[in-house]
Design a protein around this motif. Structure first.
Motif, short mmCIF file in Angstrom:
data_model
loop_
_atom_site.label_atom_id
_atom_site.label_comp_id
_atom_site.label_asym_id
_atom_site.label_seq_id
_atom_site.Cartn_x
_atom_site.Cartn_y
_atom_site.Cartn_z
N LYS A 1 1.08 -32.05 -40.02
CA LYS A 1 1.04 -32.86 -39.39
C LYS A 1 2.09 -34.23 -38.46
O LYS A 1 1.20 -34.91 -39.26
N ILE A 2 2.61 -34.25 -37.70
CA ILE A 2 3.00 -35.25 -37.46
C ILE A 2 2.69 -36.62 -35.56
O ILE A 2 2.55 -35.11 -34.96
N SER A 3 1.84 -37.19 -35.68
CA SER A 3 0.80 -37.17 -34.66
C SER A 3 1.73 -37.63 -34.02
O SER A 3 1.51 -37.50 -32.10
N TYR A 4 2.91 -37.82 -33.14
CA TYR A 4 4.64 -37.55 -32.43
C TYR A 4 4.79 -36.58 -31.77
O TYR A 4 5.53 -36.33 -30.73
N LEU A 5 4.69 -35.11 -32.90
CA LEU A 5 5.27 -34.20 -32.65
C LEU A 5 4.53 -32.93 -31.72
O LEU A 5 3.87 -32.22 -33.22
N ARG A 6 3.90 -33.55 -30.79
CA ARG A 6 2.40 -32.52 -31.16
C ARG A 6 2.60 -31.36 -29.29
O ARG A 6 4.27 -31.88 -29.47
N LYS A 7 2.23 -30.12 -29.26
CA LYS A 7 2.90 -29.41 -28.66
C LYS A 7 2.50 -29.75 -27.06
O LYS A 7 1.65 -30.49 -27.07
N VAL A 8 3.74 -30.02 -25.91
CA VAL A 8 3.90 -30.44 -25.14
C VAL A 8 4.35 -29.14 -23.91
O VAL A 8 4.62 -28.49 -24.41
N GLU A 9 3.11 -29.20 -23.45
CA GLU A 9 3.92 -28.00 -21.61
C GLU A 9 5.59 -28.69 -21.43
O GLU A 9 5.49 -29.68 -21.15
N CYS A 10 6.15 -27.91 -20.92
CA CYS A 10 7.83 -27.98 -20.19
C CYS A 10 7.91 -27.36 -19.11
O CYS A 10 8.15 -25.81 -19.41
N GLY A 11 7.50 -27.72 -18.15
CA GLY A 11 8.10 -26.80 -17.20
C GLY A 11 9.16 -26.89 -16.45
O GLY A 11 9.83 -26.96 -15.76
N PHE A 12 10.36 -27.70 -17.30
CA PHE A 12 11.80 -27.72 -16.74
C PHE A 12 12.98 -27.07 -17.24
O PHE A 12 13.33 -27.56 -17.03
N CYS A 13 12.36 -25.98 -18.28
CA CYS A 13 14.03 -25.93 -19.14
C CYS A 13 14.06 -24.15 -18.53
O CYS A 13 14.83 -23.19 -18.89
N SER A 14 13.48 -23.97 -17.53
CA SER A 14 13.06 -22.22 -17.27
C SER A 14 14.67 -22.04 -16.80
O SER A 14 15.43 -20.77 -16.67
N ASP A 15 15.69 -23.02 -15.81
CA ASP A 15 16.64 -22.36 -15.40
C ASP A 15 17.62 -22.60 -17.05
O ASP A 15 18.76 -22.16 -16.53
N SER A 16 17.52 -22.65 -17.81
CA SER A 16 18.32 -22.63 -18.60
C SER A 16 19.26 -21.07 -19.00
O SER A 16 18.29 -20.29 -19.01
N PRO A 17 20.32 -20.73 -19.57
CA PRO A 17 20.52 -19.49 -20.24
C PRO A 17 19.83 -19.13 -21.59
O PRO A 17 19.81 -17.95 -21.50
N HIS A 18 18.97 -19.89 -22.13
CA HIS A 18 18.25 -19.49 -23.28
C HIS A 18 16.53 -19.11 -23.03
O HIS A 18 16.02 -19.38 -24.33
N TYR A 19 16.43 -19.23 -21.90
CA TYR A 19 14.96 -19.70 -21.47
C TYR A 19 14.25 -17.95 -22.22
O TYR A 19 13.11 -17.90 -22.67
#
Length: 464
Positions: free
Chosen positions: A136-154
């Motif tokens: 566990k690393i304090s700054y590498l936590r799961k966050v919601e990302c609603g910004f990558c939906s237009d990625s060709p890899h989404y």
């Protein structure tokens, strides 16, 4: 930022070595990591990530260098340190600008550079570090990302036949009879909080999500499936840790600046200027453990009743103050004159994971024997030997006392997982020496001398 900060880069593909300024290196790292036509604020966030990864590894800042190629600060393997564009001299203007406008900026957590990991597309959520790295690393936590939906890899789709699935994974199926029946194909599925596969049973074998990703050569272990053959629906690309690059692009297009982008993906971090080692803080980013022995009132005492535990702790406390003032992070293995056994002190040192440790002790020789400073290091420990030699030189030069260094296979030196020395500063059985070390001024001089030896170790003495 001070110019001329150099690092050694090992090109793991071409087997070449580059020695270049940090800011020049960052341009090639960004060119390898992110398309040049991404918005400027996304490129800036990438530049800060690339610079932070390099600074975290550089030895001048207390880093370990590249663990795969120890002679160098970083390598160009994107799966190990980070990628590096091989098109030397062909950096796009947008990338040059992103690096120049963030010059000297890194991402920190509690004042230290972070492991600023990044990936292509998270598919909706980034990942918790323990699900990928195991801790566990304090700054590498799961966050919601609603910004990558237009990625060709989404979302990408991959059709794989039952026959090929069995071949790639080396499994057998008890039954896989129809399109609606997946019993015996995918079972006992465990996922992480972000929806990535953690463990899965396929046929008669169990796999981790990372193993599935590698064996099937797919972008991510966040996936759905449909039984036609097997239609895999893969969300995202990469390990999911840290900054989502297409998410950074999406946030930049919505008007967010690079600092807000980074703080969104790295919990509790700050964007700060690199703190360079200087005369004011020569030990910045260095971690040092100081061990004042086992302690307690039951310790051996000199003729005047001066306890070894008390003397060791008082010198350790002063040494901690000096080292901290000069920028180092310091831990003592015990507080006050409490009793703490050897194994517990070793655990404290190893848990702190320091760059080096100093153990303070006193000798108990014949009362009429004038003592001298003895400094022990572990046989075969080149860095421990160099540290011992540096501290010995400081005692001879600063305090004008006799000092010697020896190799010794002592348990404390052997069990601690970093270079270190054990220093015996006087013969506490000798009344003259007991009186001298009972004086606060002399103890401060001893601590200052050990500090001088540490500075010599980092910046001054090279053994033949």
């Amino acid at each position: 930022m001070e110019q001329g900060l150099m690092l050694k880069v090992f090109d793991s593909r071409m087997k070449k070595v580059y020695r270049m300024e940090l800011e020049e290196y960052v341009k090639y790292a960004v060119a390898s990591a992110m398309p040049a036509d991404f918005p400027m604020e996304a490129l800036k966030s990438q530049a800060v990530c690339c610079r932070t990864i390099a600074v975290r590894r550089m030895r001048i800042f207390g880093g370990s260098g590249c663990t795969r190629y120890p002679e160098y600060d970083v390598c160009t393997d994107p799966g190990h340190c980070q990628g590096f564009s091989d098109k030397l001299g062909e950096i796009p203007e947008s990338i040059k600008k992103s690096v120049e406008e963030t010059s000297g900026l890194i991402l920190t957590y509690n004042g230290n550079p972070v492991e600023a990991l990044y990936h292509d597309t998270c598919g909706g959520y980034t990942e918790d570090s323990e699900n990928v790295l195991g801790n566990k690393i304090s700054y590498l936590r799961k966050v919601e990302c609603g910004f990558c939906s237009d990625s060709p890899h989404y979302v990408t789709r991959r059709i794989i036949t039952i026959k090929n699935l069995k071949k790639k994974l080396g499994v057998n199926f008890d039954s896989a009879t129809g399109k609606e029946d997946i019993k015996g194909i995918f079972e006992e599925i465990k996922t992480t909080g972000s929806g990535r596969i953690k463990r899965i049973k396929v046929g008669d074998r169990e796999f981790s999500g990372e193993e599935i990703k590698e064996l099937l050569s797919i972008n991510s272990n966040k996936l759905n499936w449909k039984v036609v053959a097997i239609a895999l629906e893969i969300m995202g690309k990469g390990h999911g840790l840290g900054m989502c690059q297409y998410g950074a692009r999406g946030m930049a297009l919505k008007g967010q600046d690079f600092a807000n982008i980074l703080k969104h993906y790295f919990t509790g971090t700050e964007v700060e200027k690199i703190k360079m080692p200087s005369e004011d803080n020569p030990l910045i980013f260095k971690k040092i453990a100081v061990d004042p022995g086992k302690g307690s009132e039951d310790d051996l005492c000199g003729p005047m009743g001066l306890s070894e535990g008390f003397i060791n702790y008082e010198m350790a406390r002063v040494l901690r103050e000096i080292l901290s003032k000069e920028g180092a992070k310091v831990i003592l293995t015990r507080n006050n004159n409490e009793k703490k056994d050897l194994m517990e002190r070793i655990r404290v040192i190893n848990d702190f994971d320091p760059d080096l440790f100093i153990s303070l002790q006193q000798n108990f020789l014949k009362p009429d024997r004038e003592g001298y400073v003895e400094i022990f290091y572990l046989p075969g420990d080149k860095e421990g030997k160099r540290l011992a030699e540096c501290i010995k030189e400081a005692f001879i030069s600063n305090l004008k006392v006799q000092a010697v260094s020896y190799e010794a296979d002592l348990f404390l030196l052997r069990e601690c997982k970093c270079p270190g020395v054990m220093i015996f500063t006087c013969n506490l059985n000798c009344p003259r020496e007991e009186k001298r070390i009972s004086e606060e001024k002399y103890r401060k001089n001893v601590a200052q001398t050990i500090f001088s030896g540490i500075i010599l170790y980092y910046y001054g003495l090279t053994l033949k």
